[in-house]
Design an enzyme around this catalytic site. Structure first.
Site, mmCIF file in Angstrom:
data_model
loop_
_atom_site.group_PDB
_atom_site.id
_atom_site.type_symbol
_atom_site.label_atom_id
_atom_site.label_comp_id
_atom_site.label_asym_id
_atom_site.label_seq_id
_atom_site.Cartn_x
_atom_site.Cartn_y
_atom_site.Cartn_z
ATOM 1 N N SER A 287 -13.818 -16.763 18.081
ATOM 2 C CA SER A 287 -13.500 -16.097 19.360
ATOM 3 C C SER A 287 -13.545 -17.050 20.553
ATOM 4 C CB SER A 287 -14.485 -14.960 19.592
ATOM 5 O OG SER A 287 -14.300 -14.445 20.905
ATOM 6 N N SER B 227 -13.818 -15.805 23.556
ATOM 7 C CA SER B 227 -14.508 -15.068 24.623
ATOM 8 C C SER B 227 -15.756 -15.783 25.143
ATOM 9 C CB SER B 227 -14.864 -13.657 24.150
ATOM 10 O OG SER B 227 -13.687 -12.927 23.977
ATOM 11 N N LYS C 236 -14.166 -1.349 16.920
ATOM 12 C CA LYS C 236 -13.707 -0.735 18.171
ATOM 13 C C LYS C 236 -13.715 0.795 18.158
ATOM 14 C CE LYS C 236 -10.866 -4.431 20.095
ATOM 15 N NZ LYS C 236 -9.559 -4.783 20.642
ATOM 16 N N ASN D 95 -13.496 -1.601 23.813
ATOM 17 C CA ASN D 95 -13.714 -3.050 23.647
ATOM 18 C C ASN D 95 -14.762 -3.591 24.607
ATOM 19 O OD1 ASN D 95 -12.287 -3.138 26.080
ATOM 20 N ND2 ASN D 95 -11.260 -5.040 25.549
ATOM 21 N N GLY E 150 5.808 -2.160 16.968
ATOM 22 C CA GLY E 150 4.462 -2.117 16.409
ATOM 23 C C GLY E 150 3.772 -0.821 16.821
ATOM 24 N N GLY F 17 0.109 -0.559 15.841
ATOM 25 C CA GLY F 17 -1.294 -0.802 15.468
ATOM 26 C C GLY F 17 -2.188 -0.738 16.700
ATOM 27 N N ALA G 50 -3.082 -2.965 19.037
ATOM 28 C CA ALA G 50 -2.579 -3.517 20.298
ATOM 29 C C ALA G 50 -1.524 -2.592 20.897
ATOM 30 C CB ALA G 50 -1.999 -4.912 20.062
ATOM 31 N N TYR H 138 -0.493 -15.150 21.666
ATOM 32 C CA TYR H 138 -0.550 -16.300 22.577
ATOM 33 C C TYR H 138 -0.736 -17.621 21.840
ATOM 34 C CZ TYR H 138 -5.607 -15.651 22.113
ATOM 35 O OH TYR H 138 -6.872 -15.491 21.610
HETATM 36 P P1 NAP Z 1 -2.797 -4.093 13.605
HETATM 37 O O1 NAP Z 1 -3.553 -2.933 14.128
HETATM 38 O O2 NAP Z 1 -3.077 -4.580 12.232
HETATM 39 O O3 NAP Z 1 -1.224 -3.730 13.701
HETATM 40 C C1 NAP Z 1 -0.265 -4.629 13.191
HETATM 41 C C2 NAP Z 1 1.127 -4.125 13.548
HETATM 42 O O4 NAP Z 1 2.062 -5.089 13.042
HETATM 43 C C3 NAP Z 1 1.483 -2.797 12.895
HETATM 44 O O5 NAP Z 1 2.367 -2.095 13.731
HETATM 45 C C4 NAP Z 1 2.195 -3.254 11.624
HETATM 46 O O6 NAP Z 1 3.111 -2.299 11.107
HETATM 47 C C5 NAP Z 1 2.964 -4.445 12.131
HETATM 48 N N1 NAP Z 1 3.323 -5.355 11.056
HETATM 49 C C6 NAP Z 1 2.473 -6.083 10.282
HETATM 50 N N2 NAP Z 1 3.153 -6.797 9.365
HETATM 51 C C7 NAP Z 1 4.462 -6.493 9.570
HETATM 52 C C8 NAP Z 1 5.666 -6.916 8.945
HETATM 53 N N3 NAP Z 1 5.675 -7.786 7.919
HETATM 54 N N4 NAP Z 1 6.838 -6.423 9.414
HETATM 55 C C9 NAP Z 1 6.845 -5.547 10.449
HETATM 56 N N5 NAP Z 1 5.746 -5.111 11.089
HETATM 57 C C10 NAP Z 1 4.571 -5.588 10.644
HETATM 58 O O7 NAP Z 1 -2.977 -5.351 14.538
HETATM 59 P P2 NAP Z 1 -3.228 -5.366 16.130
HETATM 60 O O8 NAP Z 1 -4.673 -5.367 16.383
HETATM 61 O O9 NAP Z 1 -2.373 -4.332 16.755
HETATM 62 O O10 NAP Z 1 -2.710 -6.827 16.498
HETATM 63 C C11 NAP Z 1 -1.321 -7.117 16.520
HETATM 64 C C12 NAP Z 1 -1.106 -8.463 17.209
HETATM 65 O O11 NAP Z 1 -1.592 -8.386 18.537
HETATM 66 C C13 NAP Z 1 -1.868 -9.623 16.554
HETATM 67 O O12 NAP Z 1 -1.017 -10.733 16.523
HETATM 68 C C14 NAP Z 1 -3.024 -9.863 17.511
HETATM 69 O O13 NAP Z 1 -3.456 -11.210 17.494
HETATM 70 C C15 NAP Z 1 -2.373 -9.528 18.836
HETATM 71 N N6 NAP Z 1 -3.332 -9.129 19.882
HETATM 72 C C16 NAP Z 1 -3.323 -9.838 21.045
HETATM 73 C C17 NAP Z 1 -4.191 -9.488 22.062
HETATM 74 C C18 NAP Z 1 -4.189 -10.280 23.349
HETATM 75 O O14 NAP Z 1 -5.154 -10.156 24.121
HETATM 76 N N7 NAP Z 1 -3.161 -11.037 23.633
HETATM 77 C C19 NAP Z 1 -5.070 -8.407 21.891
HETATM 78 C C20 NAP Z 1 -5.040 -7.690 20.695
HETATM 79 C C21 NAP Z 1 -4.161 -8.072 19.689
HETATM 80 P P3 NAP Z 1 2.641 -1.179 10.051
HETATM 81 O O15 NAP Z 1 2.054 -0.062 10.862
HETATM 82 O O16 NAP Z 1 3.880 -0.812 9.345
HETATM 83 O O17 NAP Z 1 1.623 -1.832 9.146
#
Ligand code: NAP
Length: 286
Positions: free
Chosen positions: A22, A24, A73, A94, A133, A135, A137, A233
């Protein structure tokens, strides 16, 4: 090495697993040091099995507050005394503040994303969004955009049910926002992107093993009036952002969201503004 820890130093923690990677601690400790604030931010390897004891310990030790990350979370919610309205709708916390022994949970992820748009001069109110997406985020971003007055959100997700679940939550709690859901299909995505103001990639396609990929396989989805954001990022310029940039779009990566969610948590705990430009510099250092 900087070390001014005394008997008065206040603790702020991060509970998650895996947690050692992390950024953070670097972000918050740099900001404390820069502003001369007597706090220290430490990470604790905590998962669903020891979360309850860890939260109780935070209370017993009278910490100022703590962050919560994967996989805690949602599981942390019943262990808190109170949560904010946005954390309730997102169903994830969070950031926790210890208010005179009461643990109050909030969610700064979506707000951090909106902050990153605002910093780039991109408005949310009455605008149309495409989110790819559904999930964690996407959920915090979609709900925050709706709370902040987005007119319409079209959610595209590989698993339609996940997108439908998010649509239901937004419609039940924030009736002013129109929500549509679709499976990922380039024709439909192009049609929605043409009508939208901002497109956001909220999938993990573009990082890690998917580093050289984009969930968007047809570059004609992008048009020059579209703002394209990616929650990723690292790398800072994902394949999605490269394609968008080539089409003349304004692009925004996930660094602003990451710093924004941290800055909002920092404000909740300390009442002070995080020195965002300094933090950006420190985080970008290899
Ligand atoms: P998550 O809850 O696991 O959700 C993942 C998402 O990606 C779901 O919608 C999933 O679809 C989709 N996905 C995964 N593999 C895929 C594929 N092969 N083809 C198409 N869609 C696919 O993850 P999350 O926590 O939302 O995180 C998602 C991204 O956000 C990560 O890269 C994370 O590092 C980034 N993030 C960034 C910040 C920031 O502060 N910048 C904060 C949080 C997260 P399904 O529902 O079909 O599985």
């Amino acid at each position: 090495m900087y070390n001014k820890i005394t008997g008065d130093t206040r603790l702020i923690g991060l509970l998650g697993s895996p947690i050692r990677h992390s950024k953070s601690p670097m972000m918050h400790n740099t900001a404390f040091q820069h502003l001369g604030l007597d706090y220290v931010y430490l990470v604790f390897e905590v998962d669903n099995h020891n979360l309850e004891e860890a939260v109780q310990a935070m209370k017993t030790l009278d910490v100022t507050g703590f962050n919560v990350t994967m996989p805690n979370k949602q599981k942390v919610i019943p262990l808190l005394d109170e949560i904010t309205e946005s954390a309730r709708i997102i169903d994830a916390v969070n950031t926790v503040k210890n208010q005179d022994g009461r643990l109050v949970g909030d969610n700064t992820d979506g707000k951090g994303f909106v902050m990153s748009l605002t910093d780039e001069g991109v408005a949310v109110k009455d605008k149309d969004f495409v989110i790819i997406g559904a999930g964690g985020a996407a959920r915090s971003i979609g709900i925050q955009l709706a709370l902040d007055g987005a007119r319409k959100i079209s959610i595209f997700n590989r698993t339609l049910q996940q997108a439908d679940d998010l649509k239901k939550v937004i419609e039940e709690n924030i009736p002013g926002c129109t929500v549509e859901t679709h499976e990922i299909d380039m024709g439909l995505l192009k049609a929605e992107a043409l009508k939208a103001d901002v497109l956001v990639n909220c999938t993990n396609i573009g990082m890690g093993v998917h580093k050289d990929q984009s969930v968007i396989t047809d570059p004609s989805v992008f048009h020059k009036d579209l703002v394209v954001a990616d929650v990723i990022y690292s790398p800072p310029f994902t394949k999605t952002l490269q394609m968008a940039d080539a089409a003349g779009c304004k692009t925004i990566n996930g660094l602003g969201m990451m710093i924004g969610q941290g800055a909002l948590a920092f404000k909740i705990w300390t009442g002070e503004d995080m020195p965002a430009d300094l933090i950006k510099e420190v985080i970008l250092k290899p």
